[in-house]
Design a protein around this motif. Structure first.
Motif, PDB file in Angstrom:
ATOM      1  N   PRO A  67       0.737  -1.203   0.083  1.00  0.00           N
ATOM      2  CA  PRO A  67       0.041  -0.107  -0.008  1.00  0.00           C
ATOM      3  C   PRO A  67       1.094   1.485   0.061  1.00  0.00           C
ATOM      4  CG  PRO A  67      -0.838  -1.680   1.396  1.00  0.00           C
ATOM      5  CD  PRO A  67       0.455  -2.078   1.284  1.00  0.00           C
ATOM      6  N   TYR A  68       2.151   1.179   0.476  1.00  0.00           N
ATOM      7  CA  TYR A  68       2.929   2.254   0.500  1.00  0.00           C
ATOM      8  C   TYR A  68       3.578   2.668  -1.035  1.00  0.00           C
ATOM      9  CZ  TYR A  68       2.430   1.940   5.421  1.00  0.00           C
ATOM     10  OH  TYR A  68       1.923   1.868   6.640  1.00  0.00           O
ATOM     11  N   GLY A  69       3.382   1.789  -1.862  1.00  0.00           N
ATOM     12  CA  GLY A  69       3.936   2.014  -3.051  1.00  0.00           C
ATOM     13  C   GLY A  69       5.695   1.621  -3.207  1.00  0.00           C
ATOM     14  N   TRP A  70       5.878   0.669  -2.360  1.00  0.00           N
ATOM     15  CA  TRP A  70       7.268   0.350  -1.819  1.00  0.00           C
ATOM     16  C   TRP A  70       7.774  -0.310  -3.385  1.00  0.00           C
ATOM     17  CZ3 TRP A  70      10.604  -3.503   0.875  1.00  0.00           C
ATOM     18  CH2 TRP A  70      10.087  -4.798   0.743  1.00  0.00           C
ATOM     19  N   LYS A  71       9.269  -0.372  -3.377  1.00  0.00           N
ATOM     20  CA  LYS A  71       9.952  -1.100  -4.405  1.00  0.00           C
ATOM     21  C   LYS A  71      11.215  -1.546  -3.484  1.00  0.00           C
ATOM     22  CE  LYS A  71      10.464   1.044  -8.192  1.00  0.00           C
ATOM     23  NZ  LYS A  71      10.935   1.250  -9.723  1.00  0.00           N
ATOM     24  N   ALA A  72      11.811  -2.948  -3.989  1.00  0.00           N
ATOM     25  CA  ALA A  72      12.909  -3.404  -3.261  1.00  0.00           C
ATOM     26  C   ALA A  72      13.657  -4.239  -4.201  1.00  0.00           C
ATOM     27  CB  ALA A  72      12.561  -4.127  -2.049  1.00  0.00           C
ATOM     28  N   THR A  73      14.962  -4.503  -3.769  1.00  0.00           N
ATOM     29  CA  THR A  73      15.678  -5.528  -4.809  1.00  0.00           C
ATOM     30  C   THR A  73      16.056  -6.474  -3.773  1.00  0.00           C
ATOM     31  OG1 THR A  73      16.612  -3.406  -5.825  1.00  0.00           O
ATOM     32  CG2 THR A  73      18.073  -5.689  -5.986  1.00  0.00           C
ATOM     33  N   PHE A  74      15.789  -7.876  -4.134  1.00  0.00           N
ATOM     34  CA  PHE A  74      16.156  -9.150  -3.483  1.00  0.00           C
ATOM     35  C   PHE A  74      17.351  -9.552  -4.248  1.00  0.00           C
ATOM     36  CE2 PHE A  74      11.555  -8.046  -3.130  1.00  0.00           C
ATOM     37  CZ  PHE A  74      11.588  -7.952  -1.793  1.00  0.00           C
ATOM     38  N   PHE A  75      18.405  -9.760  -3.465  1.00  0.00           N
ATOM     39  CA  PHE A  75      19.578 -10.279  -3.818  1.00  0.00           C
ATOM     40  C   PHE A  75      19.619 -11.874  -3.450  1.00  0.00           C
ATOM     41  CE2 PHE A  75      20.757  -5.874  -3.954  1.00  0.00           C
ATOM     42  CZ  PHE A  75      21.728  -5.756  -5.146  1.00  0.00           C
ATOM     43  N   VAL A  76      19.348 -12.703  -4.371  1.00  0.00           N
ATOM     44  CA  VAL A  76      19.258 -14.117  -4.068  1.00  0.00           C
ATOM     45  C   VAL A  76      20.285 -15.188  -4.270  1.00  0.00           C
ATOM     46  CG1 VAL A  76      17.857 -16.171  -4.752  1.00  0.00           C
ATOM     47  CG2 VAL A  76      16.823 -14.071  -5.052  1.00  0.00           C
ATOM     48  N   THR A  77      20.538 -15.874  -3.166  1.00  0.00           N
ATOM     49  CA  THR A  77      21.672 -16.892  -3.149  1.00  0.00           C
ATOM     50  C   THR A  77      21.135 -18.182  -2.990  1.00  0.00           C
ATOM     51  OG1 THR A  77      23.958 -17.159  -2.169  1.00  0.00           O
ATOM     52  CG2 THR A  77      22.179 -16.438  -0.624  1.00  0.00           C
ATOM     53  N   TRP A  78      22.102 -19.246  -3.062  1.00  0.00           N
ATOM     54  CA  TRP A  78      21.526 -20.641  -2.581  1.00  0.00           C
ATOM     55  C   TRP A  78      20.515 -21.008  -3.561  1.00  0.00           C
ATOM     56  CZ3 TRP A  78      21.892 -17.876   2.474  1.00  0.00           C
ATOM     57  CH2 TRP A  78      23.271 -18.297   2.840  1.00  0.00           C
ATOM     58  N   TYR A  79      20.533 -20.511  -4.691  1.00  0.00           N
ATOM     59  CA  TYR A  79      19.302 -20.572  -5.659  1.00  0.00           C
ATOM     60  C   TYR A  79      18.999 -22.160  -6.307  1.00  0.00           C
ATOM     61  CZ  TYR A  79      16.245 -19.505  -9.543  1.00  0.00           C
ATOM     62  OH  TYR A  79      15.099 -19.445 -10.467  1.00  0.00           O
ATOM     63  N   GLY A  80      19.929 -23.037  -5.942  1.00  0.00           N
ATOM     64  CA  GLY A  80      19.888 -24.206  -6.320  1.00  0.00           C
ATOM     65  C   GLY A  80      18.917 -25.347  -5.281  1.00  0.00           C
ATOM     66  N   LEU A 245       9.740   3.148   8.270  1.00  0.00           N
ATOM     67  CA  LEU A 245      10.733   3.818   7.312  1.00  0.00           C
ATOM     68  C   LEU A 245       9.919   4.171   5.905  1.00  0.00           C
ATOM     69  CD1 LEU A 245      14.015   1.883   8.027  1.00  0.00           C
ATOM     70  CD2 LEU A 245      13.450   4.296   8.749  1.00  0.00           C
ATOM     71  N   CYS A 246       9.273   2.867   5.586  1.00  0.00           N
ATOM     72  CA  CYS A 246       8.380   3.103   4.028  1.00  0.00           C
ATOM     73  C   CYS A 246       7.440   4.430   4.236  1.00  0.00           C
ATOM     74  CB  CYS A 246       7.727   2.053   3.817  1.00  0.00           C
ATOM     75  SG  CYS A 246       9.015   0.539   3.104  1.00  0.00           S
ATOM     76  N   LYS A 247       6.681   4.260   5.271  1.00  0.00           N
ATOM     77  CA  LYS A 247       5.866   5.590   5.411  1.00  0.00           C
ATOM     78  C   LYS A 247       6.266   6.831   5.606  1.00  0.00           C
ATOM     79  CE  LYS A 247       2.764   4.434   8.692  1.00  0.00           C
ATOM     80  NZ  LYS A 247       1.573   4.146   9.870  1.00  0.00           N
ATOM     81  N   TYR A 248       7.516   6.822   6.306  1.00  0.00           N
ATOM     82  CA  TYR A 248       8.424   8.050   6.335  1.00  0.00           C
ATOM     83  C   TYR A 248       8.893   8.446   5.052  1.00  0.00           C
ATOM     84  CZ  TYR A 248      11.438  11.727   8.283  1.00  0.00           C
ATOM     85  OH  TYR A 248      11.913  12.870   9.053  1.00  0.00           O
ATOM     86  N   ALA A 249       9.195   7.622   4.197  1.00  0.00           N
ATOM     87  CA  ALA A 249       9.603   7.865   2.825  1.00  0.00           C
ATOM     88  C   ALA A 249       8.788   8.475   2.277  1.00  0.00           C
ATOM     89  CB  ALA A 249      10.360   6.587   2.137  1.00  0.00           C
ATOM     90  N   LYS A 250       7.492   7.935   2.213  1.00  0.00           N
ATOM     91  CA  LYS A 250       6.135   8.240   1.481  1.00  0.00           C
ATOM     92  C   LYS A 250       5.716   9.366   1.676  1.00  0.00           C
ATOM     93  CE  LYS A 250       1.624   6.982  -0.149  1.00  0.00           C
ATOM     94  NZ  LYS A 250       0.506   5.944  -0.072  1.00  0.00           N
ATOM     95  N   ASN A 251       5.680   9.881   3.105  1.00  0.00           N
ATOM     96  CA  ASN A 251       5.394  11.150   3.704  1.00  0.00           C
ATOM     97  C   ASN A 251       6.426  12.266   3.091  1.00  0.00           C
ATOM     98  OD1 ASN A 251       3.084  10.172   4.693  1.00  0.00           O
ATOM     99  ND2 ASN A 251       3.877   9.759   6.822  1.00  0.00           N
ATOM    100  N   LYS A 252       7.605  11.943   2.950  1.00  0.00           N
ATOM    101  CA  LYS A 252       8.652  13.029   2.618  1.00  0.00           C
ATOM    102  C   LYS A 252       8.692  13.193   1.014  1.00  0.00           C
ATOM    103  CE  LYS A 252      10.769  14.283   6.345  1.00  0.00           C
ATOM    104  NZ  LYS A 252      11.077  15.862   6.456  1.00  0.00           N
ATOM    105  N   GLY A 253       7.882  12.263   0.301  1.00  0.00           N
ATOM    106  CA  GLY A 253       8.002  12.409  -0.849  1.00  0.00           C
ATOM    107  C   GLY A 253       9.211  11.727  -1.792  1.00  0.00           C
TER     108      GLY A 253
END
Length: 265
Positions: A67-80, A245-253
């Motif tokens: 709902p906050y419109g967040w985006k993230a990067t997920f660095f994956v390991t042990w993929y096997g 932190l996500c809420k704060y980022a959104k409120n700060k624009g």
């Protein structure tokens, strides 16, 4: 004949100079227009990144933070070792606008491994194997994060042949203007840890970094690992802190970026 030839040459030179001077007088040279390369501007923002293979936890975090419109990067390991259900959830996260990125096939300490076995073997064992396995499942990864933050410039230079951008790590609670966790237009960036066992874990401090980013048009980069309701072990980011932190980022624009987004700026 020789002297006449020299005189003729001199005469021609004098006439040419006179012609140029006359042209300059009649048509004064315009000032040269220097075209400076345009500096690409971008909106101040924040990058949240998470390492390892805590896919179920990331999935739950996305349900909470979507709902906050967040985006993230997920660095994956042990993929096997991932199950089909985990891979399905990774695709879900990807389809929701998040980045799925590389963290090494076996989470090798890149610095120790390449110095012991050589760069060629490290690339084969932990990089090419991962990229190939993920590509077969529809994940074309463009960014990489060092396991344990272990890196040097030799590794950076080599890995930039395989990735568009690389994330290292930085530590400590120091004044915002002295931190290294901002995007500076380079292909190697550094994130600051937000797991609650880090010494710098401090929500007001993280907010001060976002304030600094907002004021100075920068992008601040954070990283964590396992996103959980109650953090009581190492390498865990409390969901309550992440939501705050996500809420704060959104409120700060502040704009939410992924690591791949930075590579495109």
């Amino acid at each position: 004949m020789k002297s006449v030839s020299i005189k003729s040459i001199v005469f021609v030179i004098i006439v040419a100079i006179a012609t140029v001077l006359l042209a300059v007088k009649m048509y004064p040279e315009e000032k040269a227009i220097v075209v400076k390369p345009l500096k690409k501007s971008y909106k101040a923002g924040v990058v949240f990144t998470f390492d390892d293979n805590y896919i179920e936890d990331w999935y739950v975090a996305d349900l909470l933070l979507h709902p906050y419109g967040w985006k993230a990067t997920f660095f994956v390991t042990w993929y096997g070792s991932l199950t089909p259900e985990q891979k399905t959830k990774l695709h879900y996260l990807k389809d929701n606008g998040h980045d799925i990125a590389a963290h090494g096939y076996n989470h090798l300490n890149a610095l120790k491994y390449y110095k012991q076995f050589g760069m060629k073997k490290y690339i084969k064992d932990d990089i090419l194997t991962l990229k190939s396995a993920m590509a077969k499942d529809g994940f074309d990864v463009h960014s990489f994060a060092y396991p344990d933050g272990a890196r040097d410039s030799t590794l950076d230079n080599e890995l930039l042949n395989y990735f568009s951008i690389i994330r290292g790590t930085t530590y400590e609670e120091i004044p915002p203007q002295s931190q290294y966790c901002y995007y500076e237009g380079k292909r190697v960036v550094y994130g600051l840890g937000i797991d609650d066992d880090y010494k710098q874990f401090n929500i007001p401090y993280y907010k001060s970094l976002m304030d600094y980013a907002k004021k100075h048009n920068k992008i601040v980069i954070f990283y964590g690992h396992k996103t959980v309701p109650d953090a009581d072990e190492k390498l865990e980011t409390p969901l309550s802190a992440l939501e705050e932190l996500c809420k704060y980022a959104k409120n700060k624009g502040l704009k939410f970026y992924t690591i791949d987004d930075l590579a495109k700026l």
